[in-house]
Design a protein around this motif. Structure first.
Motif, PDB file in Angstrom:
ATOM      1  N   ASN A   1       1.155  -1.356   0.118  1.00 41.16           N
ATOM      2  CA  ASN A   1      -0.471  -0.291   0.167  1.00 41.16           C
ATOM      3  C   ASN A   1       1.097   1.157   0.235  1.00 41.16           C
ATOM      4  O   ASN A   1       0.992   2.586  -0.146  1.00 41.16           O
ATOM      5  CB  ASN A   1      -0.940   0.730   1.008  1.00 41.16           C
TER       6      ASN A   1
ATOM      7  N   GLU B   1      -2.697   2.587  -1.820  1.00 39.18           N
ATOM      8  CA  GLU B   1      -3.671   1.527  -0.862  1.00 39.18           C
ATOM      9  C   GLU B   1      -4.661   0.918  -1.945  1.00 39.18           C
ATOM     10  O   GLU B   1      -5.058   0.856  -2.831  1.00 39.18           O
ATOM     11  CB  GLU B   1      -4.894   2.974  -0.641  1.00 39.18           C
ATOM     12  N   THR B   2      -4.363  -0.447  -1.343  1.00 44.05           N
ATOM     13  CA  THR B   2      -5.068  -1.991  -2.142  1.00 44.05           C
ATOM     14  C   THR B   2      -5.538  -2.613  -1.340  1.00 44.05           C
ATOM     15  O   THR B   2      -6.548  -3.322  -1.763  1.00 44.05           O
ATOM     16  CB  THR B   2      -3.910  -1.978  -3.403  1.00 44.05           C
ATOM     17  N   PHE B   3      -4.668  -3.299  -0.318  1.00 41.61           N
ATOM     18  CA  PHE B   3      -5.383  -4.452   0.930  1.00 41.61           C
ATOM     19  C   PHE B   3      -5.448  -3.899   1.930  1.00 41.61           C
ATOM     20  O   PHE B   3      -4.995  -2.888   2.870  1.00 41.61           O
ATOM     21  CB  PHE B   3      -4.168  -5.171   1.076  1.00 41.61           C
ATOM     22  N   LYS B   4      -6.219  -4.423   2.328  1.00 47.34           N
ATOM     23  CA  LYS B   4      -6.760  -4.049   3.685  1.00 47.34           C
ATOM     24  C   LYS B   4      -6.133  -5.389   4.531  1.00 47.34           C
ATOM     25  O   LYS B   4      -5.588  -6.504   3.918  1.00 47.34           O
ATOM     26  CB  LYS B   4      -8.521  -5.026   3.816  1.00 47.34           C
TER      27      LYS B   4
ATOM     28  N   LYS C   1      -9.313  -8.463  -7.515  1.00 46.74           N
ATOM     29  CA  LYS C   1      -7.625  -8.342  -7.292  1.00 46.74           C
ATOM     30  C   LYS C   1      -7.252  -7.842  -8.046  1.00 46.74           C
ATOM     31  O   LYS C   1      -5.908  -6.616  -7.690  1.00 46.74           O
ATOM     32  CB  LYS C   1      -8.151  -8.850  -5.840  1.00 46.74           C
TER      33      LYS C   1
ATOM     34  N   GLU D   1      -6.435  -5.064 -10.248  1.00 42.76           N
ATOM     35  CA  GLU D   1      -5.888  -4.096  -9.214  1.00 42.76           C
ATOM     36  C   GLU D   1      -4.897  -3.812  -8.759  1.00 42.76           C
ATOM     37  O   GLU D   1      -4.181  -2.307  -9.133  1.00 42.76           O
ATOM     38  CB  GLU D   1      -7.591  -3.539  -8.075  1.00 42.76           C
ATOM     39  N   VAL D   2      -4.529  -5.311  -8.387  1.00 45.94           N
ATOM     40  CA  VAL D   2      -2.385  -5.168  -8.551  1.00 45.94           C
ATOM     41  C   VAL D   2      -2.112  -4.618  -9.670  1.00 45.94           C
ATOM     42  O   VAL D   2      -1.374  -3.873  -9.787  1.00 45.94           O
ATOM     43  CB  VAL D   2      -2.201  -6.694  -7.565  1.00 45.94           C
TER      44      VAL D   2
ATOM     45  N   ASP E   1      -2.266  -3.163 -12.493  1.00 48.70           N
ATOM     46  CA  ASP E   1      -3.048  -1.548 -12.851  1.00 48.70           C
ATOM     47  C   ASP E   1      -1.777  -0.574 -11.822  1.00 48.70           C
ATOM     48  O   ASP E   1      -1.514  -0.304 -12.333  1.00 48.70           O
ATOM     49  CB  ASP E   1      -4.472  -1.040 -12.663  1.00 48.70           C
ATOM     50  N   LYS E   2      -2.382  -1.415 -10.704  1.00 43.24           N
ATOM     51  CA  LYS E   2      -0.933  -0.253  -9.631  1.00 43.24           C
ATOM     52  C   LYS E   2       0.605  -0.228  -9.412  1.00 43.24           C
ATOM     53  O   LYS E   2       1.020   0.254 -10.167  1.00 43.24           O
ATOM     54  CB  LYS E   2      -1.339  -0.821  -8.366  1.00 43.24           C
TER      55      LYS E   2
END
Ligand code: AMP
Length: 315
Positions: free
Chosen positions: A164, A169-172, A303, A306-307, A309-310
Protein backbone atom coordinates in the motif's frame (compact mmCIF):
# COMPACT_ATOMS: atom_id res chain seq x y z
CA UNK A 1 -24.14 -3.37 8.15
CA UNK A 2 -22.29 -5.84 5.92
CA UNK A 3 -21.18 -9.13 7.38
CA UNK A 4 -17.52 -9.60 8.31
CA UNK A 5 -15.43 -11.87 6.13
CA UNK A 6 -13.25 -14.73 7.32
CA UNK A 7 -10.62 -16.66 5.46
CA UNK A 8 -8.52 -19.64 6.42
CA UNK A 9 -7.11 -22.85 5.00
CA UNK A 10 -5.62 -26.21 5.87
CA UNK A 11 -2.80 -28.02 4.10
CA UNK A 12 -3.79 -31.38 2.61
CA UNK A 13 -0.87 -33.20 4.21
CA UNK A 14 -2.84 -36.12 5.68
CA UNK A 15 -5.54 -36.74 8.26
CA UNK A 16 -6.26 -33.62 10.31
CA UNK A 17 -6.03 -33.99 14.07
CA UNK A 18 -7.98 -32.61 16.99
CA UNK A 19 -5.38 -29.82 17.28
CA UNK A 20 -6.28 -28.60 13.78
CA UNK A 21 -9.95 -28.88 14.67
CA UNK A 22 -10.02 -27.05 17.99
CA UNK A 23 -7.25 -24.62 17.02
CA UNK A 24 -8.79 -23.55 13.72
CA UNK A 25 -11.38 -25.67 11.89
CA UNK A 26 -14.05 -25.48 14.59
CA UNK A 27 -13.93 -21.70 14.34
CA UNK A 28 -14.77 -21.90 10.62
CA UNK A 29 -17.95 -23.78 11.47
CA UNK A 30 -18.89 -21.58 14.43
CA UNK A 31 -18.24 -18.34 12.54
CA UNK A 32 -20.10 -19.25 9.35
CA UNK A 33 -23.40 -18.37 11.02
CA UNK A 34 -22.50 -14.71 11.21
CA UNK A 35 -19.71 -14.30 8.69
CA UNK A 36 -19.18 -14.63 5.00
CA UNK A 37 -15.91 -16.04 3.89
CA UNK A 38 -13.53 -18.47 2.32
CA UNK A 39 -12.04 -21.73 3.45
CA UNK A 40 -9.50 -23.21 1.11
CA UNK A 41 -7.42 -26.30 0.55
CA UNK A 42 -3.81 -25.14 0.68
CA UNK A 43 -2.45 -27.64 -1.83
CA UNK A 44 0.45 -25.52 -3.10
CA UNK A 45 1.64 -25.16 0.49
CA UNK A 46 1.33 -28.93 0.89
CA UNK A 47 3.54 -29.42 -2.17
CA UNK A 48 6.46 -28.44 0.05
CA UNK A 49 5.86 -31.71 1.92
CA UNK A 50 3.98 -34.05 -0.42
CA UNK A 51 5.62 -34.70 -3.75
CA UNK A 52 3.66 -37.71 -4.85
CA UNK A 53 0.77 -37.45 -7.33
CA UNK A 54 -1.51 -40.12 -5.85
CA UNK A 55 -0.95 -39.01 -2.27
CA UNK A 56 -1.64 -35.38 -3.16
CA UNK A 57 -4.90 -36.30 -4.91
CA UNK A 58 -6.00 -38.50 -2.03
CA UNK A 59 -5.21 -35.79 0.52
CA UNK A 60 -7.07 -33.07 -1.40
CA UNK A 61 -10.21 -35.19 -1.58
CA UNK A 62 -9.63 -36.14 2.04
CA UNK A 63 -9.59 -32.58 3.35
CA UNK A 64 -12.62 -31.71 1.22
CA UNK A 65 -14.56 -34.53 2.90
CA UNK A 66 -13.22 -33.38 6.27
CA UNK A 67 -14.49 -29.85 5.67
CA UNK A 68 -17.94 -31.11 4.74
CA UNK A 69 -18.05 -33.59 7.62
CA UNK A 70 -17.30 -30.97 10.29
CA UNK A 71 -20.25 -28.99 8.99
CA UNK A 72 -18.86 -26.35 6.64
CA UNK A 73 -21.80 -25.15 4.63
CA UNK A 74 -20.95 -24.29 1.00
CA UNK A 75 -24.01 -22.02 0.94
CA UNK A 76 -22.40 -19.89 3.64
CA UNK A 77 -18.66 -20.19 3.00
CA UNK A 78 -16.83 -20.54 -0.29
CA UNK A 79 -14.78 -23.73 -0.21
CA UNK A 80 -12.06 -23.71 -2.84
CA UNK A 81 -8.71 -25.11 -3.89
CA UNK A 82 -5.68 -22.83 -3.91
CA UNK A 83 -4.19 -24.30 -7.09
CA UNK A 84 -7.42 -23.53 -9.00
CA UNK A 85 -6.68 -19.82 -8.61
CA UNK A 86 -3.35 -18.98 -10.25
CA UNK A 87 -3.64 -15.44 -8.90
CA UNK A 88 -2.27 -16.74 -5.56
CA UNK A 89 1.11 -17.65 -7.04
CA UNK A 90 1.13 -14.58 -9.26
CA UNK A 91 0.59 -12.26 -6.31
CA UNK A 92 3.16 -14.14 -4.22
CA UNK A 93 5.73 -13.37 -6.91
CA UNK A 94 4.87 -9.68 -6.85
CA UNK A 95 5.30 -9.69 -3.05
CA UNK A 96 8.67 -11.43 -3.47
CA UNK A 97 9.98 -8.52 -5.47
CA UNK A 98 9.83 -6.09 -2.56
CA UNK A 99 10.34 -8.49 0.35
CA UNK A 100 13.85 -8.82 1.71
CA UNK A 101 15.72 -12.01 2.55
CA UNK A 102 16.49 -10.97 6.19
CA UNK A 103 12.77 -10.37 6.76
CA UNK A 104 11.89 -13.90 5.62
CA UNK A 105 14.84 -15.29 7.57
CA UNK A 106 13.11 -14.14 10.75
CA UNK A 107 10.09 -16.43 10.14
CA UNK A 108 9.72 -19.09 12.87
CA UNK A 109 9.04 -21.94 10.45
CA UNK A 110 12.24 -21.17 8.56
CA UNK A 111 14.27 -20.72 11.75
CA UNK A 112 12.97 -24.03 13.17
CA UNK A 113 13.84 -25.90 9.99
CA UNK A 114 17.28 -24.31 9.96
CA UNK A 115 17.87 -25.15 13.63
CA UNK A 116 17.13 -28.79 12.79
CA UNK A 117 19.79 -28.58 10.08
CA UNK A 118 17.20 -29.42 7.47
CA UNK A 119 17.94 -28.63 3.86
CA UNK A 120 15.31 -25.98 3.19
CA UNK A 121 13.60 -25.67 -0.17
CA UNK A 122 12.79 -22.25 -1.59
CA UNK A 123 9.04 -22.97 -1.27
CA UNK A 124 9.35 -23.35 2.49
CA UNK A 125 11.46 -20.22 2.76
CA UNK A 126 8.94 -18.30 0.70
CA UNK A 127 5.86 -19.78 2.37
CA UNK A 128 4.86 -16.53 4.16
CA UNK A 129 4.57 -14.68 0.84
CA UNK A 130 2.25 -17.26 -0.68
CA UNK A 131 0.22 -17.16 2.51
CA UNK A 132 0.10 -13.36 2.36
CA UNK A 133 -1.27 -13.65 -1.19
CA UNK A 134 -3.81 -16.32 -0.09
CA UNK A 135 -5.18 -13.92 2.47
CA UNK A 136 -4.91 -10.51 0.84
CA UNK A 137 -6.58 -11.44 -2.45
CA UNK A 138 -9.90 -11.81 -0.62
CA UNK A 139 -9.72 -8.90 1.83
CA UNK A 140 -10.88 -10.81 4.91
CA UNK A 141 -11.44 -9.12 8.27
CA UNK A 142 -10.32 -12.14 10.29
CA UNK A 143 -8.12 -15.18 9.80
CA UNK A 144 -8.92 -17.91 12.36
CA UNK A 145 -5.75 -19.95 12.97
CA UNK A 146 -3.74 -21.69 15.67
CA UNK A 147 -0.88 -19.93 17.42
CA UNK A 148 1.72 -21.38 15.04
CA UNK A 149 0.24 -19.28 12.21
CA UNK A 150 0.15 -15.99 14.11
CA UNK A 151 3.42 -14.75 12.68
CA UNK A 152 2.31 -15.59 9.15
CA UNK A 153 -0.81 -13.44 9.50
CA UNK A 154 1.44 -10.66 10.80
CA UNK A 155 3.62 -11.12 7.71
CA UNK A 156 0.51 -10.75 5.57
CA UNK A 157 -0.32 -7.50 7.36
CA UNK A 158 3.23 -6.16 6.94
CA UNK A 159 3.19 -7.11 3.27
CA UNK A 160 -0.15 -5.39 2.72
CA UNK A 161 1.17 -2.24 4.40
CA UNK A 162 4.34 -2.27 2.35
CA UNK A 163 2.46 -2.74 -0.93
CA UNK A 164 0.00 0.00 0.00
CA UNK A 165 2.88 2.33 0.83
CA UNK A 166 4.70 1.72 -2.44
CA UNK A 167 1.79 1.45 -4.88
CA UNK A 168 -1.15 3.09 -3.12
CA UNK A 169 -4.01 1.80 -0.98
CA UNK A 170 -4.94 -1.68 -2.29
CA UNK A 171 -5.11 -4.27 0.47
CA UNK A 172 -7.11 -4.45 3.67
CA UNK A 173 -5.15 -5.47 6.77
CA UNK A 174 -6.45 -8.76 8.23
CA UNK A 175 -6.58 -9.65 11.94
CA UNK A 176 -5.55 -13.08 13.18
CA UNK A 177 -8.20 -14.76 15.31
CA UNK A 178 -6.61 -17.07 17.85
CA UNK A 179 -8.63 -18.51 20.74
CA UNK A 180 -6.50 -18.47 23.88
CA UNK A 181 -7.55 -21.84 25.33
CA UNK A 182 -6.93 -23.76 22.12
CA UNK A 183 -4.12 -21.70 20.59
CA UNK A 184 -1.75 -24.64 21.08
CA UNK A 185 -3.46 -28.00 21.52
CA UNK A 186 -1.03 -30.46 23.08
CA UNK A 187 -0.31 -33.90 21.72
CA UNK A 188 0.08 -37.33 23.35
CA UNK A 189 3.67 -36.52 24.41
CA UNK A 190 2.87 -33.10 25.89
CA UNK A 191 4.40 -31.16 22.99
CA UNK A 192 2.31 -29.24 20.47
CA UNK A 193 0.08 -31.68 18.60
CA UNK A 194 1.63 -32.01 15.16
CA UNK A 195 1.82 -34.60 12.39
CA UNK A 196 5.56 -34.11 12.30
CA UNK A 197 5.89 -35.14 15.97
CA UNK A 198 3.77 -38.26 15.54
CA UNK A 199 1.77 -37.33 18.65
CA UNK A 200 -1.68 -36.71 17.17
CA UNK A 201 -5.22 -37.92 17.71
CA UNK A 202 -6.80 -37.91 14.24
CA UNK A 203 -10.10 -36.04 14.04
CA UNK A 204 -11.80 -38.94 12.27
CA UNK A 205 -10.02 -41.79 14.06
CA UNK A 206 -11.71 -45.18 14.31
CA UNK A 207 -12.35 -46.49 17.83
CA UNK A 208 -9.29 -48.77 17.89
CA UNK A 209 -7.08 -45.90 16.76
CA UNK A 210 -8.46 -43.62 19.46
CA UNK A 211 -7.67 -46.31 22.02
CA UNK A 212 -4.14 -46.72 20.75
CA UNK A 213 -3.49 -42.97 20.75
CA UNK A 214 -4.85 -42.48 24.27
CA UNK A 215 -2.97 -45.47 25.66
CA UNK A 216 0.22 -43.97 24.22
CA UNK A 217 -0.21 -40.69 26.13
CA UNK A 218 2.88 -40.15 28.23
CA UNK A 219 1.68 -40.07 31.86
CA UNK A 220 4.13 -37.89 33.66
CA UNK A 221 2.05 -36.71 36.57
CA UNK A 222 2.08 -34.12 39.27
CA UNK A 223 0.06 -34.91 42.39
CA UNK A 224 -1.74 -37.89 40.84
CA UNK A 225 -3.03 -35.91 37.87
CA UNK A 226 -1.71 -37.18 34.52
CA UNK A 227 -1.30 -33.75 32.98
CA UNK A 228 -0.99 -34.84 29.36
CA UNK A 229 -4.24 -36.81 29.64
CA UNK A 230 -5.94 -33.87 31.35
CA UNK A 231 -4.74 -31.37 28.73
CA UNK A 232 -6.50 -33.35 26.00
CA UNK A 233 -9.51 -34.24 28.14
CA UNK A 234 -10.35 -30.61 28.85
CA UNK A 235 -11.27 -30.16 25.20
CA UNK A 236 -14.21 -32.50 25.74
CA UNK A 237 -15.58 -31.75 29.21
CA UNK A 238 -16.03 -28.57 31.25
CA UNK A 239 -13.05 -28.08 33.55
CA UNK A 240 -15.01 -27.87 36.82
CA UNK A 241 -16.48 -31.30 36.09
CA UNK A 242 -13.14 -32.66 34.99
CA UNK A 243 -11.26 -31.37 38.04
CA UNK A 244 -13.65 -33.25 40.33
CA UNK A 245 -13.28 -36.47 38.34
CA UNK A 246 -9.49 -36.23 38.26
CA UNK A 247 -9.39 -35.55 42.03
CA UNK A 248 -11.62 -38.57 42.73
CA UNK A 249 -9.57 -40.81 40.49
CA UNK A 250 -6.21 -39.42 41.53
CA UNK A 251 -3.41 -41.80 40.50
CA UNK A 252 -5.79 -44.08 38.56
CA UNK A 253 -4.28 -43.38 35.18
CA UNK A 254 -5.84 -46.34 33.42
CA UNK A 255 -9.37 -45.37 34.47
CA UNK A 256 -8.81 -41.77 33.46
CA UNK A 257 -7.51 -42.83 30.07
CA UNK A 258 -10.53 -45.10 29.62
CA UNK A 259 -12.83 -42.20 30.35
CA UNK A 260 -10.96 -40.06 27.82
CA UNK A 261 -11.33 -42.83 25.21
CA UNK A 262 -15.08 -42.85 25.90
CA UNK A 263 -15.35 -39.06 25.61
CA UNK A 264 -13.31 -38.98 22.42
CA UNK A 265 -15.40 -41.72 20.86
CA UNK A 266 -18.62 -39.85 21.78
CA UNK A 267 -17.28 -36.76 20.05
CA UNK A 268 -15.63 -38.38 17.04
CA UNK A 269 -18.17 -41.11 16.13
CA UNK A 270 -20.81 -38.77 14.62
CA UNK A 271 -18.14 -36.85 12.66
CA UNK A 272 -16.72 -40.13 11.39
CA UNK A 273 -20.16 -41.28 10.26
CA UNK A 274 -20.87 -38.01 8.46
CA UNK A 275 -17.54 -38.24 6.67
CA UNK A 276 -18.36 -41.77 5.52
CA UNK A 277 -21.66 -40.47 4.12
CA UNK A 278 -19.91 -37.72 2.12
CA UNK A 279 -17.28 -40.21 0.93
CA UNK A 280 -20.04 -42.22 -0.79
CA UNK A 281 -20.45 -39.47 -3.37
CA UNK A 282 -17.06 -37.97 -4.16
CA UNK A 283 -18.18 -36.48 -7.51
CA UNK A 284 -20.78 -34.48 -5.59
CA UNK A 285 -18.15 -33.21 -3.16
CA UNK A 286 -15.86 -32.29 -6.08
CA UNK A 287 -18.72 -30.36 -7.67
CA UNK A 288 -19.00 -28.27 -4.49
CA UNK A 289 -15.26 -27.60 -4.70
CA UNK A 290 -15.44 -26.64 -8.37
CA UNK A 291 -18.32 -24.23 -7.73
CA UNK A 292 -16.37 -22.72 -4.81
CA UNK A 293 -13.25 -22.26 -6.91
CA UNK A 294 -15.29 -20.54 -9.62
CA UNK A 295 -16.68 -18.11 -7.05
CA UNK A 296 -13.29 -17.43 -5.49
CA UNK A 297 -11.75 -16.94 -8.93
CA UNK A 298 -14.07 -14.00 -9.62
CA UNK A 299 -12.92 -12.18 -6.47
CA UNK A 300 -9.24 -13.05 -6.92
CA UNK A 301 -9.06 -12.06 -10.58
CA UNK A 302 -10.78 -8.75 -9.89
CA UNK A 303 -8.24 -7.98 -7.17
CA UNK A 304 -5.35 -9.00 -9.39
CA UNK A 305 -6.53 -6.66 -12.13
CA UNK A 306 -6.35 -3.85 -9.60
CA UNK A 307 -2.86 -5.00 -8.53
CA UNK A 308 -1.56 -5.22 -12.12
CA UNK A 309 -2.92 -1.78 -12.72
CA UNK A 310 -1.26 -0.35 -9.59
CA UNK A 311 2.16 -1.83 -10.35
CA UNK A 312 2.04 -0.54 -13.91
CA UNK A 313 2.09 -3.69 -16.02
CA UNK A 314 -1.28 -2.91 -17.60
CA UNK A 315 -0.30 -0.73 -20.52
P1 AMP B 1 -1.95 -26.99 8.89
O1 AMP B 1 -2.16 -28.46 8.97
O2 AMP B 1 -0.55 -26.58 9.25
O3 AMP B 1 -2.44 -26.43 7.60
O4 AMP B 1 -2.82 -26.35 10.06
C1 AMP B 1 -4.18 -26.04 9.94
C2 AMP B 1 -4.60 -25.15 11.09
O5 AMP B 1 -4.51 -25.88 12.32
C3 AMP B 1 -3.71 -23.90 11.25
O6 AMP B 1 -4.54 -22.80 11.53
C4 AMP B 1 -2.86 -24.23 12.44
O7 AMP B 1 -2.46 -23.06 13.16
C5 AMP B 1 -3.81 -25.07 13.27
N1 AMP B 1 -3.08 -25.99 14.17
C6 AMP B 1 -2.20 -26.95 13.81
N2 AMP B 1 -1.74 -27.62 14.90
C7 AMP B 1 -2.32 -27.05 15.97
C8 AMP B 1 -2.26 -27.29 17.38
N3 AMP B 1 -1.51 -28.25 17.91
N4 AMP B 1 -3.00 -26.48 18.20
C9 AMP B 1 -3.79 -25.50 17.70
N5 AMP B 1 -3.90 -25.24 16.37
C10 AMP B 1 -3.19 -26.00 15.52
Amino acid sequence: MSRKVLLSGVKPTGAPHIGNYFGAMKQFVDLQKEHDGYVFIADYHALNFIQDKEEMKKNIIGILLDYLAIGLDPEKLTIFKQSDIFEHTELAWIFDTFTTMPYLERAHAYKDAKAKNKEINVGTFNYPMLMAADILLYGPDIVPVGQDQKQHVEYARDTAEKFNRIFGETFKLPEPMILKDVAIVLGTDGRKMSKSYNNTIPLFAEYEEIKKCVMSIVTDSSGGIPKNVYAIHKLFRPEDELKKIYAEKSGKYKELKELLIEDLEKFIAPLREKRKEFAKDIPKALKILKAGSEKAKIIASRKMEEVRDKIGVNV
